[in-house]
Design an enzyme around this catalytic site. Sequence first.
Site, PDB file in Angstrom:
ATOM      1  N   THR A  97     -12.999 -12.323  -6.785  1.00  0.00           N
ATOM      2  CA  THR A  97     -12.147 -12.904  -7.680  1.00  0.00           C
ATOM      3  C   THR A  97     -12.245 -14.329  -7.336  1.00  0.00           C
ATOM      4  OG1 THR A  97     -10.457 -11.048  -7.377  1.00  0.00           O
ATOM      5  CG2 THR A  97      -9.416 -13.235  -7.725  1.00  0.00           C
TER       6      THR A  97
ATOM      7  N   VAL B  84      -3.536  -2.928 -12.623  1.00  0.00           N
ATOM      8  CA  VAL B  84      -3.515  -4.289 -12.547  1.00  0.00           C
ATOM      9  C   VAL B  84      -3.185  -4.750 -11.293  1.00  0.00           C
ATOM     10  CG1 VAL B  84      -2.047  -6.445 -13.508  1.00  0.00           C
ATOM     11  CG2 VAL B  84      -2.659  -4.246 -14.961  1.00  0.00           C
ATOM     12  N   GLY B  85      -3.967  -5.656 -10.815  1.00  0.00           N
ATOM     13  CA  GLY B  85      -3.905  -6.380  -9.260  1.00  0.00           C
ATOM     14  C   GLY B  85      -2.989  -7.496  -9.390  1.00  0.00           C
ATOM     15  N   ASP B  86      -3.030  -8.122  -8.418  1.00  0.00           N
ATOM     16  CA  ASP B  86      -2.178  -9.617  -8.149  1.00  0.00           C
ATOM     17  C   ASP B  86      -2.805 -10.576  -9.099  1.00  0.00           C
ATOM     18  OD1 ASP B  86      -4.631  -9.442  -6.550  1.00  0.00           O
ATOM     19  OD2 ASP B  86      -3.813 -11.108  -5.313  1.00  0.00           O
TER      20      ASP B  86
ATOM     21  N   THR C  38      -7.369 -13.906  -3.007  1.00  0.00           N
ATOM     22  CA  THR C  38      -8.178 -13.381  -3.315  1.00  0.00           C
ATOM     23  C   THR C  38      -8.166 -12.098  -2.258  1.00  0.00           C
ATOM     24  OG1 THR C  38      -9.967 -14.100  -2.148  1.00  0.00           O
ATOM     25  CG2 THR C  38      -9.867 -14.707  -4.407  1.00  0.00           C
TER      26      THR C  38
HETATM   27  N1  ASP Z   1      -7.091  -9.403  -5.730  1.00  0.00           N
HETATM   28  C1  ASP Z   1      -8.306  -8.811  -6.778  1.00  0.00           C
HETATM   29  C2  ASP Z   1      -7.405  -7.698  -7.124  1.00  0.00           C
HETATM   30  O1  ASP Z   1      -6.559  -7.015  -6.347  1.00  0.00           O
HETATM   31  C3  ASP Z   1      -9.438  -8.308  -6.307  1.00  0.00           C
HETATM   32  C4  ASP Z   1     -10.211  -9.221  -5.075  1.00  0.00           C
HETATM   33  O2  ASP Z   1      -9.837 -10.235  -5.109  1.00  0.00           O
HETATM   34  O3  ASP Z   1     -11.085  -8.604  -4.465  1.00  0.00           O
HETATM   35  O4  ASP Z   1      -7.588  -7.297  -8.364  1.00  0.00           O
END
Ligand code: ASP
Length: 359
Positions: free
Chosen positions: A203, A232-234, A254
Amino acid sequence: MTISRRKLLGTAAVAAAAARVVKAAPATARPVAVSSANGLRAVERAVKGMMGGEDPLDSAIAGVNIVEDDPTDMTVGYGGIPNEEGVVQLDACVMHGPTARAGAVASLEGVKNPTRVAKLVMETTDHILLVGPGARHFATVNGFANENLLTEKARKVWLFWKQNLSDNDKWLEPDPAHYDPDVKAFIEENGWDDLRKPKSGGTIHLSAVNARGDLAGCTSTSGLFFKMPGRVGDSPIIGAGCFTDNDVGSAGSTGRGEANILVSGGHLTVEFMRQGKHPRDACLMTLERIARTTREKRLLNVAGRPNFGIRFYAVNKAGQYGGASMYSHNSTGKRRQFAVADSSGARMEDAAFLFEGRM
Ligand code: ASP
């Protein structure tokens, strides 16, 4: 039953956290851009743009677009690792400090630069977040072609994961003597120890402040590797993956998005800065909150600490910046860093951290 903070972190760990800063980040001459470790070229581009008088959000997005377009970054945009069905679904958001507006897209397919679509959501609709087919339709009517985002390397890695997933399906595990070189390289890069439990990620988050003190933030991702379709992530969630307040600062994250959403980490970090905390300390305090509120056994290691990686990045209106990670090193033993640029150029700096260790 309440779990005391002392039990989870240990008093020594909490006291030592603030001290575990390799290099105190000084206030720098604005403009400043700070990002995740994969954003060195992005912060450089962002600062260059702001020095040329570009709006901070346009500069942030132009920087992030470089990483989205890069097929070798398999955590963002084109070349991102797909979901469990082999489909690349992207999440992104943008937030503009001066106008206090935001836009976001989630589970968007076929567009390399979801941040550009997110900006159009912000500028041309009454909404903030469009998802899935709705986001795709919005991109199409705005002239974005439907491109194949799955590179050959990402496809091979996904297929390899699928083949190794279970002994109880019809897929046969590949012969270790004949692993594809791309797949081998990917496993080494990511330090997987169990092929069925891949650690994700990546990310990019980028926060920026221009010479006048105007702020912007932007986050873009292909999400957790092999996520469930529609997850859906953050990253596209305003207040979690990114939050910008033009009076205070901008922050983003991230790492394990589910953990961030549960504390609204982007917003929380900005609120800590509003209380006068240095951006680096604000990031550490948000990580502390996550560690303290992570209670499910499956998410804790034997020491009672989170068994996942997560990181925050922040810049305040004055141009002070910081980055902090839950763990000091990544899973391959590399020191966690973040990227920063100001008028003196772009560089990598060691991130502050809550716990010594790999994740
Ligand atoms: N934060 C991102 C998500 O949860 C993934 C990541 O940064 O590794 O989609």
